[in-house]
Design an enzyme around this catalytic site. Structure first.
Site, PDB file in Angstrom:
ATOM      1  N   ASP A 270      18.122  -3.316 -12.399  1.00 27.73           N
ATOM      2  CA  ASP A 270      17.280  -2.318 -11.755  1.00 27.73           C
ATOM      3  C   ASP A 270      17.643  -2.364 -10.269  1.00 27.73           C
ATOM      4  O   ASP A 270      18.205  -3.336  -9.776  1.00 27.73           O
ATOM      5  CB  ASP A 270      15.791  -2.577 -11.996  1.00 27.73           C
ATOM      6  CG  ASP A 270      14.976  -1.311 -11.739  1.00 27.73           C
ATOM      7  OD1 ASP A 270      15.502  -0.376 -11.078  1.00 27.73           O
ATOM      8  OD2 ASP A 270      13.817  -1.236 -12.178  1.00 27.73           O
TER       9      ASP A 270
HETATM   10  C1  BGC Z   1      13.173   2.020 -11.097  1.00 25.68           C
HETATM   11  C2  BGC Z   1      14.153   2.423 -12.174  1.00 25.68           C
HETATM   12  C3  BGC Z   1      15.045   3.519 -11.650  1.00 25.68           C
HETATM   13  C4  BGC Z   1      15.747   3.013 -10.415  1.00 25.68           C
HETATM   14  C5  BGC Z   1      16.710   3.997  -9.807  1.00 25.68           C
HETATM   15  C6  BGC Z   1      13.839   1.733  -9.778  1.00 25.68           C
HETATM   16  O1  BGC Z   1      12.888   1.639  -8.779  1.00 25.68           O
HETATM   17  O2  BGC Z   1      12.433   0.903 -11.521  1.00 25.68           O
HETATM   18  O3  BGC Z   1      13.457   2.846 -13.306  1.00 25.68           O
HETATM   19  O4  BGC Z   1      15.935   3.918 -12.645  1.00 25.68           O
HETATM   20  O5  BGC Z   1      14.777   2.705  -9.437  1.00 25.68           O
HETATM   21  O6  BGC Z   1      16.044   5.037  -9.195  1.00 25.68           O
END
Ligand code: BGC
Length: 726
Positions: A270
């Site tokens: 993530d």
């Molecule tokens: C989220 C993810 C997301 C990623 C990219 C993170 O803050 O938890 O679900 O895909 O950001 O935007």
């Protein structure tokens, strides 16, 4: 293949290099450029051509949503994009701020929780097709969804991005979604692995739970996504699991995902979920994204490269990561002329979005057939509530969509009723600031109208139903309870529509007075049209709740046990297996609206249950057969749900668990026989001692009905022999 296609460019460069050299023979076309070559042959061929630097480039980001191109070999930049319910707008290379493009509008589908409310794998397929086609048109290689984290607490700010509280339901929908996305040569990245069930302290909280709970509740949707859906990517979660960050968690990534499940794709961090080079390198992370450092300082960039050069990590560790990236690239035909094309904002996508939104709408209560409304019998309508005009597609943070358009509920209603009905609108409440006279005006409007429709709920912004924060309670905010009480006192023909991405508590005083309540969710691009079509009976509602609506927060398991949001940085899942309806049913707590609940404008009768034992050797161990008849006057669809109870288990088990469902469409008067095979897994529990699933010989009770609390048919079944499966 066009001349500027990546593969053509690579081939031309290689041919030129060969022509200029004094070497006697030109190199034959490299195997990796040959679409007819076996996937693993292509992977090994390309792997062998990459330098250390190039390999390192493939295991970390070089902008917010890309990894670097390798032009020498014709590999383009690899593009990731959020998110679960549409293709996110373009952001700046080094920040999450909008890039300000004018060609990045997309179709906004209903949120995933709404998809779960359809209980329809075909709807999930249509959903995935839209995502896949739009992703291709926008040049994306890997879409960051679906999210399949289980709704452990109704307060979780991201409940709307997930598929509800039941692992079986979530698994069925995720599998359809992923297969559809990937059929368009886009990889689907299931997230957030694992146990990312709250936003409070999400970047650091350590989740502790017993192994059975992990296997039976929190992992099945991921396992199905990978093994049945064939997902090519998995995103690690932000939180820790048993003391180790999930993006670099040896147990989850190496042992379970890659070892036991045989996952051959990539694990992506993530964004900012990576914390340590050694753990990231060795514990199963394949691509590091979003770290708040210069790209070359990412844990899997220069520090990893230096570690490799100094012999701290074997070269095979890097090669395994790169192999996985290349495998995903070839599987999705990234450099092949045959790669699927895409389309965006088409009428077909908009129609799909509308149909899914319609199918997701849940009719929670409908006394005296208050709904559907007949516009020919109405002269005036008072529409009340900020959510009648609010737009929600751009909410939710990383899941936000720059919708090509979004029809709000008021517009949907106005279009549907035309000029024949006088429609007034009063906001009634405001999310931004308190405005006391709004209630008085709304009450006056309600009093003057034949029917009042209050359209309230949440905001899809922090701290209501949005990434980054959990809600502080379950109540409707901004004085909505008081508003609804006043409106229904002024006009007993008051319909309440909730627009939200998670359960809300409903005040007992207004709920008793209001004849009809509808949960519409965040319905996407076509939200308002879908809602109007349900309210006015063009569509017969068929959605069912994918999560329990409790009467009060304290009734929910994690809250009843004080096991949320944790203490001193640790959250222990003390309720164990008893998540959602498993808790309410086992502890005999009356929910406000149970899991699986949803009414229709017609009636369904269930009959003739038979449970036919099978051999289990090759086919099912039992086949559940029953009839459903539409005994009302309208066409409609019913989700028949099959719950299994083990009469005398050797271990504690939830009183019942969803093991199958089928959505059946029926004309008035029509009757259908439904046949559902149950495999041994429908009877099994996880035994940590044996590291696998045990289906015990013994008696089981099977309930079939329209919700977890609406068993219409009950039958018994005896499983003859005990069996075990890993
Ligand atoms: C989220 C993810 C997301 C990623 C990219 C993170 O803050 O938890 O679900 O895909 O950001 O935007």
């Amino acid at each position: 293949m066009s001349a500027n296609h990546p593969a053509a460019m690579a081939f031309a460069l290689l041919a030129m290099a060969a022509a200029c050299s004094t070497a006697p023979a030109a190199e034959p076309r490299p195997a990796y450029l040959d679409p007819a070559a076996a996937l693993e042959t292509r992977v090994e061929d390309l792997l062998g051509r990459l330098t250390l630097e190039e390999k390192i480039a493939l295991v970390h980001g070089d902008s917010k949503f890309t990894t670097a191109a390798i032009p020498r070999l014709g590999l383009p930049q690899r593009w990731f994009s959020d998110g679960p319910h549409g293709v996110r707008e373009e952001v700046q290379p080094d920040s999450f701020h909008a890039a300000g493009h004018t060609d990045d509008f997309a179709t906004c589908l209903p949120v995933l929780l709404a998809l779960a409310a359809t209980w329809n794998p075909d709807a999930a397929r249509a959903y995935g097709d839209v995502i896949g086609e739009e992703a291709r048109q926008r040049g994306k290689d890997i879409m960051l969804g679906p999210g399949v984290n289980i709704a452990r607490t109704p307060l979780n700010g991201r409940t709307s991005e997930y598929l509800g509280e039941d692992p079986y339901l979530a698994a069925r929908l995720a599998v359809s979604y992923i297969r559809a996305v990937q059929s368009h040569d886009v990889a689907s990245c299931v997230k957030h692995f694992a146990a990312n069930n709250q936003e409070t302290q999400r970047m650091s909280v350590n989740v502790e739970m017993d192994e059975r709970t992990l296997r039976e509740i929190y992992l099945p949707a991921f396992r199905a996504a990978v093994q049945e859906g064939g997902a090519w990517a998995v995103m690690g979660a932000y939180n820790k699991f048993r003391g180790q960050f999930c993006c670099q968690n040896d147990y989850l990534l190496n042992r379970v995902l890659k070892g036991e499940w045989g996952f051959r794709g990539i694990v992506i961090s993530d964004w900012s979920g990576t914390h340590d080079t050694r753990e990231a390198a060795l514990n199963g992370l394949d691509v590091e994204m979003g770290t708040n450092k210069p790209y070359d300082n990412y844990y899997l960039a220069r520090p990893f490269r230096e570690g490799l050069q100094q012999g701290e990590f074997p070269a095979a560790v890097l090669d395994d990561k790169v192999r996985r990236s290349l495998r995903v690239m070839f599987a999705t035909h990234v450099i092949d002329a045959s790669r699927a094309g895409g389309s965006i904002n088409t009428e077909a996508h908009q129609t799909a979005a509308r149909r899914i939104a319609e199918e997701a709408i849940v009719l929670l209560k409908n006394e005296g057939a208050a709904l559907p409304l007949d516009p020919t019998k109405l002269t005036s309508l008072a529409v009340i509530g900020e959510n009648a005009t609010a737009l929600h597609a751009y909410g939710g943070d990383s899941a936000k969509i720059k919708a090509f358009y979004e029809v709000n509920p008021l517009d949907g209603i106005l279009r549907r009723v035309g000029d024949s009905v006088t429609v007034t609108y009063s906001p009634g409440y405001r999310s931004a600031n308190a405005a006391p006279d709004l209630v008085e005006r709304a009450v006056a409007a309600a009093r003057a109208a034949d029917v009042a429709i209050v359209i309230g709920g949440l905001t899809h912004q922090k701290p209501f139903d949005c990434e980054g924060a959990d809600r502080s309670d379950l109540k409707l905010p901004f004085g909505q309870d008081e508003l609804i009480r006043r409106v229904v006192a002024a006009n007993p023909r008051t319909i309440v529509v909730l627009v939200s991405g998670s359960p809300v508590e409903m005040d007992a005083a207004w709920l008793a007075q209001v004849p009809a309540v509808v949960e519409a969710w965040y319905g996407g691009t076509e939200a308002g049209n879908a809602l109007a079509r349900v309210l006015f009976g063009d569509v017969n509602p068929s959605g069912k709740l994918p999560c329990t609506f409790p009467k009060q927060l304290a009734d929910s398991p994690a809250h009843a046990l004080g096991a949320y949001p944790g203490r001193a940085g640790v959250v222990r899942y003390e309720e164990g297996l008893l998540v959602g309806y498993r808790w309410f049913d086992t502890k005999q707590i009356e929910p406000l609206f149970p899991f699986g609940h949803g009414l229709s404008y017609t009636r369904f009768e269930y009959s003739a249950l038979q449970i036919v034992p099978g051999t289990g050797a090759e086919g099912p161990v039992a086949t559940v057969e029953f009839e459903i008849a539409n005994t009302g006057a309208r066409e409609g669809a019913e989700v028949a749900q099959v719950y299994v109870h083990e009469n005398e288990a050797s271990v504690p088990r939830p009183v019942q668990e969803l093991k199958a469902f089928r959505k059946v469409s029926l004309q008035p008067g029509e009757k259908q026989t439904v046949t559902i095979p149950l495999g041994r897994e429908a009877f099994a529990f996880y035994d940590p001692g044996q590291h696998g699933w045990v289906a015990e010989a013994g008696e089981f009770t099977i309930h079939v009905g329209g919700s977890s609390r609406d068993a219409r048919l009950t039958g018994g079944f005896r499983l003859a022999t005990t069996s075990f499966a890993p």
